[in-house]
Motif scaffolding. Structure first.
Motif, PDB file in Angstrom:
ATOM      1  N   PRO A  72       0.815  -1.224   0.000  1.00 19.92           N
ATOM      2  CA  PRO A  72       0.000   0.000   0.000  1.00 19.92           C
ATOM      3  C   PRO A  72       0.846   1.269   0.000  1.00 19.92           C
ATOM      4  CG  PRO A  72      -0.799  -1.566   1.644  1.00 19.92           C
ATOM      5  CD  PRO A  72       0.520  -2.094   1.164  1.00 19.92           C
ATOM      6  N   SER A  73       0.394   2.236  -0.762  1.00 23.98           N
ATOM      7  CA  SER A  73       1.032   3.555  -0.794  1.00 23.98           C
ATOM      8  C   SER A  73       0.114   4.548  -0.082  1.00 23.98           C
ATOM      9  CB  SER A  73       1.257   4.001  -2.248  1.00 23.98           C
ATOM     10  OG  SER A  73       1.534   5.384  -2.317  1.00 23.98           O
ATOM     11  N   TRP A  74       0.641   5.238   0.936  1.00 26.40           N
ATOM     12  CA  TRP A  74      -0.178   6.175   1.689  1.00 26.40           C
ATOM     13  C   TRP A  74      -0.733   7.275   0.782  1.00 26.40           C
ATOM     14  CZ3 TRP A  74      -2.381   6.201   6.327  1.00 26.40           C
ATOM     15  CH2 TRP A  74      -2.920   7.405   6.800  1.00 26.40           C
ATOM     16  N   ALA A  75       0.070   7.722  -0.168  1.00 20.70           N
ATOM     17  CA  ALA A  75      -0.375   8.789  -1.066  1.00 20.70           C
ATOM     18  C   ALA A  75      -1.593   8.349  -1.871  1.00 20.70           C
ATOM     19  CB  ALA A  75       0.770   9.186  -2.002  1.00 20.70           C
ATOM     20  N   GLN A  76      -1.649   7.083  -2.241  1.00 20.43           N
ATOM     21  CA  GLN A  76      -2.755   6.593  -3.054  1.00 20.43           C
ATOM     22  C   GLN A  76      -3.907   6.051  -2.218  1.00 20.43           C
ATOM     23  OE1 GLN A  76      -1.100   3.683  -5.712  1.00 20.43           O
ATOM     24  NE2 GLN A  76       0.244   5.136  -6.765  1.00 20.43           N
ATOM     25  N   GLU A  77      -3.608   5.567  -1.031  1.00 20.66           N
ATOM     26  CA  GLU A  77      -4.603   4.865  -0.237  1.00 20.66           C
ATOM     27  C   GLU A  77      -5.112   5.653   0.971  1.00 20.66           C
ATOM     28  OE1 GLU A  77      -5.723   1.561  -0.869  1.00 20.66           O
ATOM     29  OE2 GLU A  77      -4.752   1.977  -2.798  1.00 20.66           O
ATOM     30  N   GLU A  78      -4.619   6.875   1.181  1.00 19.26           N
ATOM     31  CA  GLU A  78      -4.961   7.615   2.392  1.00 19.26           C
ATOM     32  C   GLU A  78      -6.464   7.742   2.584  1.00 19.26           C
ATOM     33  OE1 GLU A  78      -4.202  11.924   4.615  1.00 19.26           O
ATOM     34  OE2 GLU A  78      -3.392  11.559   2.597  1.00 19.26           O
ATOM     35  N   GLY A  79      -7.189   8.073   1.508  1.00 21.37           N
ATOM     36  CA  GLY A  79      -8.636   8.250   1.621  1.00 21.37           C
ATOM     37  C   GLY A  79      -9.324   6.987   2.099  1.00 21.37           C
ATOM     38  N   LYS A  80      -8.988   5.860   1.497  1.00 24.11           N
ATOM     39  CA  LYS A  80      -9.594   4.584   1.887  1.00 24.11           C
ATOM     40  C   LYS A  80      -9.241   4.234   3.332  1.00 24.11           C
ATOM     41  CE  LYS A  80      -9.478   2.539  -2.758  1.00 24.11           C
ATOM     42  NZ  LYS A  80      -8.920   1.422  -3.565  1.00 24.11           N
TER      43      LYS A  80
END
Length: 256
Positions: A237-245
């Protein structure tokens, strides 16, 4: 007990992960397979006190529980020129069954370098023969039928049959002693990799080793080895891509 012959037609394939629809915070029992896995907890746990165990049973649990373990041949050369390369588990070299220091441990410390050679299916029997508890003056290359190949910088040879070898120099060796008895039980080897030797036909277009062609061998306990089965890909997981979820999942989990 009937054991079927080795299936040379079986190859690794890449599949989806076991639970591709998993979401943040989801419990293991959310899937049928997860429920089946957790059902085993009803049998309880057996807790082993290592102080009360003998060495044979400790080794049995370590060898069967930490699996699969990558299998390698560490090819070394002694100070008087006798070569040696029994299979080891990474670079933690235990004493042999009789409690004696292995030739490999002595040779690794002599400053002449060593090669770490990954074992593939095609020569597992050859490599296994090198594990024989022969006297120090016995040349295990001859016994195994494997071929010496010169390295770039070190005096020790690498195994020509290995499609992936690491030419190494010793960085540091740490003798591990039992915290209670003070007995020297194993040696931790830290290696400085000087060169990689990789067969060209094993490389993908991305410059990685092709698992299907490579066919590496793993160790899974007692005298059992294993081949690599199907693989599956799970991106980190990448925080930049997954932060919303992730934030949404945390809010849901925090709700009463």
């Amino acid at each position: 007990m009937y054991i079927p012959p080795f299936d040379t037609t079986s190859y690794s394939t890449t599949t989806q992960s076991p639970n591709p629809s998993w979401t943040y915070g989801q419990k293991v029992d959310a899937t049928p397979a997860g429920k089946d896995w957790l059902a085993g907890e009803s049998a309880g746990w057996k807790v082993y006190n290592t102080v009360e165990m003998d060495k044979a049973n400790i080794r049995k649990l370590l060898n069967s529980g930490i699996a699969p373990r990558p299998m390698t041949i560490v090819s070394t050369i002694s100070e008087d020129g006798v070569t040696d390369y029994p299979p080891v588990i990474s670079f933690g070299i235990n004493r042999n069954a009789a409690g004696h220091l292995k030739d490999t441990t002595r040779n690794l410390k002599n400053g002449q370098g060593f090669a770490v050679n990954i074992i593939s299916e095609a020569f597992i029997e050859n490599a296994n023969a090198a594990a024989v508890d022969a006297p120090p003056d016995v040349d295990e290359w001859t016994l195994s039928g494997l071929t010496k190949e010169k390295c770039v910088q070190i005096k020790a040879s690498r195994v020509k049959e290995s499609a992936f070898s690491l030419e190494c120099e010793l960085y540091k060796s740490i003798d591990i002693t039992h915290p209670v008895t003070g007995e020297h039980t194993s040696t931790l080897i830290l290696a400085h990799v000087k060169y990689f030797h990789v067969r060209k036909d094993m490389l993908t277009g991305r410059g990685a080793v092709d698992l299907v062609k490579f066919k590496p061998v793993g160790r899974v306990g007692d005298i059992s080895y294993a081949r690599v089965g199907d693989t599956y890909r799970i991106p980190i997981p990448s925080w930049a891509q997954e932060e919303g979820k992730i934030q949404e999942a945390l809010k849901t989990l925090a709700s009463p």
